[in-house]
Scaffold this active site. Sequence first.
Site, PDB file in Angstrom:
ATOM      1  N   CYS A 333       1.007  -1.342  -0.466  1.00  0.00           N
ATOM      2  CA  CYS A 333      -0.245   0.257   0.130  1.00  0.00           C
ATOM      3  C   CYS A 333       0.956   1.366   0.158  1.00  0.00           C
ATOM      4  O   CYS A 333       1.854   1.397  -0.787  1.00  0.00           O
ATOM      5  CB  CYS A 333      -0.989   0.292   1.299  1.00  0.00           C
ATOM      6  SG  CYS A 333      -2.355   1.253   0.689  1.00  0.00           S
ATOM      7  N   HIS A 430      -3.729  -5.050   1.674  1.00  0.00           N
ATOM      8  CA  HIS A 430      -3.471  -6.046   2.994  1.00  0.00           C
ATOM      9  C   HIS A 430      -3.824  -7.039   3.468  1.00  0.00           C
ATOM     10  O   HIS A 430      -4.604  -7.924   2.680  1.00  0.00           O
ATOM     11  CB  HIS A 430      -3.874  -5.207   3.623  1.00  0.00           C
ATOM     12  CG  HIS A 430      -4.100  -3.889   3.757  1.00  0.00           C
ATOM     13  ND1 HIS A 430      -2.118  -3.432   4.102  1.00  0.00           N
ATOM     14  CD2 HIS A 430      -4.010  -2.361   3.247  1.00  0.00           C
ATOM     15  CE1 HIS A 430      -1.985  -1.665   4.109  1.00  0.00           C
ATOM     16  NE2 HIS A 430      -3.176  -1.929   3.309  1.00  0.00           N
TER      17      HIS A 430
END
Length: 488
Positions: A333, A430
Site C-alpha cells: 500500500c 493488505h
Amino acid sequence: MTKAIMIQGTGSNVGKSMIVAGLIRAATRRGVVTRPFKPQNMSNNAAVTEDGGEIGRAQALQARAAGVPPHTDMNPILLKPQSATGAQIIVQGQIAGHQEAAAFGKNKATLMPAVMQSFQRLAGTCDLIIVEGAGSPAETNLRAGDIANMGFATAAGVPVVLMGDIDRGGVIAQIVGTQAVLDAADRATIRGFAVNKFRGDRSLFDAGRDDIVARTGWPSLGVIPWFDQAHRLPAEDVMDLVPRARSGGTGCVIAVPRLPRISNFDDLDPLAAEPGIDLRLIEPGHPLPGNADLVLMVGSKATISDLEAFRAEGWDTDLQAHVRRGGRVLGLCGGYQMLGRSIADPHGIEGSPCTVAGLGHLDVETVMAPIKHLSLKEGVHPASGTRLNGYEIHIGETTGPDCARSWLSFNGQPEGASSANGQIAGCYLHGIFAADAFRQAYLAELGVSSKHGYEAGVDAALDALADHVERYMNVDLLLSLARKVRNA
C-alpha cells in the site's frame, strides 16, 4: 429482547478490546447471539467490511469472536490520524471529511445520531451487544458532546463496567479517582468494576480489591491475570506490536521501518507469529539492519509525509545499500507507493498539492485521487500458484512499466508490480500473509521453512481468551447487569 452492557476503561490500553473479545466469544459459546459495538474509535489499523466500508481492527477481531463478518455498524465513527492534530473522519464506514482536533471537539455531538442509528440497527440482529468505550470517562474536559463513553452510555441507557489496569500501577486510584470526578448521572451508569493485567499471586490483591469495593460501593467482577497468549491476536495499536516484533533474535531477518503514520500493520502479525522469523520494528534513530533478508514497508496514512520522514532518518541510503547487497524489498500500500519514482497529490489530499520523488526502486508512478478504494479480494500468487485473500484500503492509482510484471492477481486482474529481477515488489493488498499457503511459499523464497497455521492460531487464542475470561471474571454477574436496549 436485545440487551447491552458497556466496558469502559480508566485509561487507554487497559485491555478493553481484548476483554470484550473474550466476553463476546464466551457469550457466543453459551448460545447468546452477541455483537460488538464501539461508538468511536481512533486507529489507523482498519478492517474492510463486507458492506463496503471500514472499521477499527479491534471490532473486526471482536466480530470474529462472535463468528460473524465485520459490519460498519459495529464501529460507526472511526478517526484516522493524519497529523499531530488532525484526522480523517469515517462515518458508518465512509469518509466524511477531515477535521483538526479542536474542530472535532466542538462538532462531535453532531455525530451522535449516526452512532445511535448504527446501535439500533445492530440491536435488531442479536440478543446482546457488548459495547467498548474509548480512552477514559475521567477525561472531564472531553465530556461535553461525548459520544465515546458516558455520553453514549447515558444517551442509550447502557450500564457500564469500569476496567482498570494494575500493570501500570495505581489501580485503586484509577478506579476510585474515576468515580470521584464523574458527575452523579455518569456515576449512576457504573454497575461494577474489574481489574486487568494482574501478574503473580492474585490473593495478594484481595485487600486492594475489597478497598475499591468499600470506597465505591461497586461490586468486583474479577481480577484478571495477564493473558499470555495475547501476542497471538492481532494488535490494534502499533505499540502493542513492539514486544512481539522484538521477540525474534534468530532466523530470517525482516526489517520494518516504524514511520510516524504507520497503518494496517496487522499485515505483520502472521510474520511475527512465525518461529523462523526475526521480525524487527526499526524505531527512528536506528539504521536499517545490514543483515536484513527483507525490508518490508507497510501502509501509511500519510504517504508523502512518511516518505519525508523515511528520508530524514537516512533510511533511503540504508535501503539502497540493502538492495546493492541483494536484499529483498516488499512494499504494501503506502510502502508500495514510496518505492516508485514519484507520488503526485494534485488535489492536496494529504496537504498542499505537490509532486515528490519516490525512492525509485520500482518503475511506477502514483497519483493521489479523491476516491478511496475499499474492497475484499480473492486471488493468486502466480509465482507459487497459491491462493490468498486480501483487502484494499487506499487512495491513489499506481501505473508504470513494472506493473507489467504484476506481483499478484486478484479477481482475475493484475495487482502490484515487481522489478525485472524480482528483487523489489509491491502491491496495494493488505492481509495477504494471513493465508498460510502463500506465506509459506513466500518465506520459502527467503529460505524459511514454515508449517505454522496463522488463522487457526487466532481462533485457538480466542477460545483460550474466552476460557480465561470465564475463569477470572464473573461472567454470570456481567450478563445479569446488561439492560434492554431502548427503542429509538
